[in-house]
Design an enzyme around this catalytic site. Sequence first.
Site, short mmCIF file in Angstrom:
data_model
loop_
_atom_site.label_atom_id
_atom_site.label_comp_id
_atom_site.label_asym_id
_atom_site.label_seq_id
_atom_site.Cartn_x
_atom_site.Cartn_y
_atom_site.Cartn_z
N ASP A 284 -34.94 7.99 -3.93
CA ASP A 284 -34.22 8.91 -3.18
C ASP A 284 -34.75 9.19 -1.82
OD1 ASP A 284 -32.28 9.98 -5.11
OD2 ASP A 284 -33.74 11.34 -5.92
N GLU B 159 -40.22 14.75 -12.15
CA GLU B 159 -39.67 14.94 -10.86
C GLU B 159 -39.67 16.63 -10.58
OE1 GLU B 159 -36.10 14.02 -7.79
OE2 GLU B 159 -35.55 14.54 -9.88
N ASP C 209 -35.93 13.28 -14.47
CA ASP C 209 -35.18 14.07 -13.48
C ASP C 209 -35.16 15.40 -13.54
OD1 ASP C 209 -33.40 13.20 -11.24
OD2 ASP C 209 -31.88 14.34 -12.29
N ASP D 20 -35.25 6.62 -17.28
CA ASP D 20 -35.03 7.81 -16.64
C ASP D 20 -34.36 8.98 -17.60
OD1 ASP D 20 -34.87 9.53 -14.46
OD2 ASP D 20 -34.61 7.94 -13.10
#
Length: 625
Positions: free
Chosen positions: A390, A313, A256, A149
Amino acid sequence: MAGFNLAELLIEFVNVGGKGGGLSNGVLLRHTQFLDLAGSSVTSCLITSLGFAIFWWKEAVVYEIYPASFKDSNDDGVGDIQGIIRKLDYLRDLGVDVISLCPHYQSPQVDMGYDISDYNRIHEPYGTLEDVQTLIDETHARGMRIFFDLVINHSSNLHKFFQESRSSKDNPKRDWYFWRPAKYDADGYPHPPNNWRSHFTVPAWTWDQNTEEYYLHIYAPEMPDFNWENEECRQAIYETAVIFWLERGIDGFRIDTVNKYSKDVSFPDAEIRYPGEETQPASSYYRNGPRIHEFLGELRRHFDRYDAISVGELSSFPRVEAEVIKFISARARQLNMVFNLDIAKFGQERGKRKGLQPFVIVDLKREMSRWQDFVSGTDAWITIFLENHDNIRSISRFGADVSLEDRILGGKLLAMILTAMTGTLFLYQGQEIGMTNSPRSWPAEEYRDVKSVNKWIQAQERCKESQECLDIALEDIWEHTRDHARLPMQWDDGENAGFSSAGVTPWIRVNDDWKETNVGKQIKDPNSLLEFWKKLLRLRKDYKDLFIYGHYELLEADNADLFVFMKEAHGKRSLTVINMSADKKRWKGPPSSFGPNYKLLLQNTANADESVLSAWEGRLYLSSS
């Protein structure tokens, strides 16, 4: 196909290659017309004749791991890197090609590791840098790849960059974050520079007493935003967060909040959507800013040096395809693919009154079909997924969690949709065994998600002594908490579900259904959801020209309960038929356009009546003309 040189491409393939023996991304990007042929007979023949998967990342099955909740190897109640290493064989046997690791870096854990204080050190409960290197090496040794990530919109307020930045107004790193003076009203009272609202708290600015200025954070106050306008800051981010790990051998990043690096740095007030409130939603000012594609192009150049793959994302997913293509067109050289987070919202939308509005299958079909049609005829690629860290669990989102039987059927049904669709397939830990949301009966004290905790604190202040008010607030938290996806992985029917040893208290409570839903109970059971996933992932690879690259066509678009779609490639067709309801449905059988010579390849029930679909039934047909 002007500009495409097959001979040059083959020479570069032999001389350059890439990780795993494939072509480097840079080589492919110099032949963009060739990319347009992905999925065509030319590409298929070339891949077959060379014996290599040029587009390995398009065909991959990626499995997202939440480190704190996957496997606790040392019985401190927290998952860790050694726990992941112990389960690599399980993931390989499942059919996983890539593991994608949520943040494991040093962090005070305000937002479960998305507040990073040092990109080059490891959160101590998870292990050491040596443990992570072992994970990278052991993953590769099993023929799999690994993504990390990449969280570079913001840092922790404990990061050394921010500590220097806040130390004085003339510090060289002052401009590495956004600092602004107070705005004073007519009575001389100070206020934040604008009315922007953050995602986790309000407002999006926090006062720093030491230098008497506000700093920007579009998430928690402990997560200040980097100023990407500052080139020195960007270069420091690349060196510490990107190149450091690519040098250690990782294969790519899940990035992210990838479209929030460029902001409107004039910081205007947001439009008033909630009269009487001091802060207002302002995402249009801090996402997709004027320099976002410049920044992503710069970042991509570092990825290309290491043949690294990127999946972004993309928050507030654009409704206009032309805006999406800017991020993932091969010619644009920015991201390889992005997540359509709108798909993750189905089953979570709020109604006009209290509570979630009923799930509408027609809306889901249209959005998933839009995403399938989007890639056709472009040089872009897509992802296909239903779960991540999430969002609430997919079986619960779509109402298939009433009974254990429904969970198994519903999980198989959703698996059939995903594996027959175009795109890189992403699974989230526990999805393969049908993990569901936590019970409504849990008290507020069980929640760990910073958003949920903050909501409960606000509710207690707002509700005072009103139990009805508190009950409504708790229901709202339960409907949306990210903790549903973060409960410990359920490995067996022992205490703590095998996540930790008996007698250990996990960092977050294990779901109440661990005895009936766990890996140990399902493994090698031919009727289990886990074994069904294994079978489907093998079929996806066996029929990749059809399922991964085939042309998509939605059938019965307006049917309120059935999801029916066809894929076609090289004269072969597949037909996926899904009853997304808890009731039996009449069905007329495969349409004439599917072809007369078809067979039932897979089914999630024992129903033999072709004209009736039982509750939560899915069927997969194959036909050749």
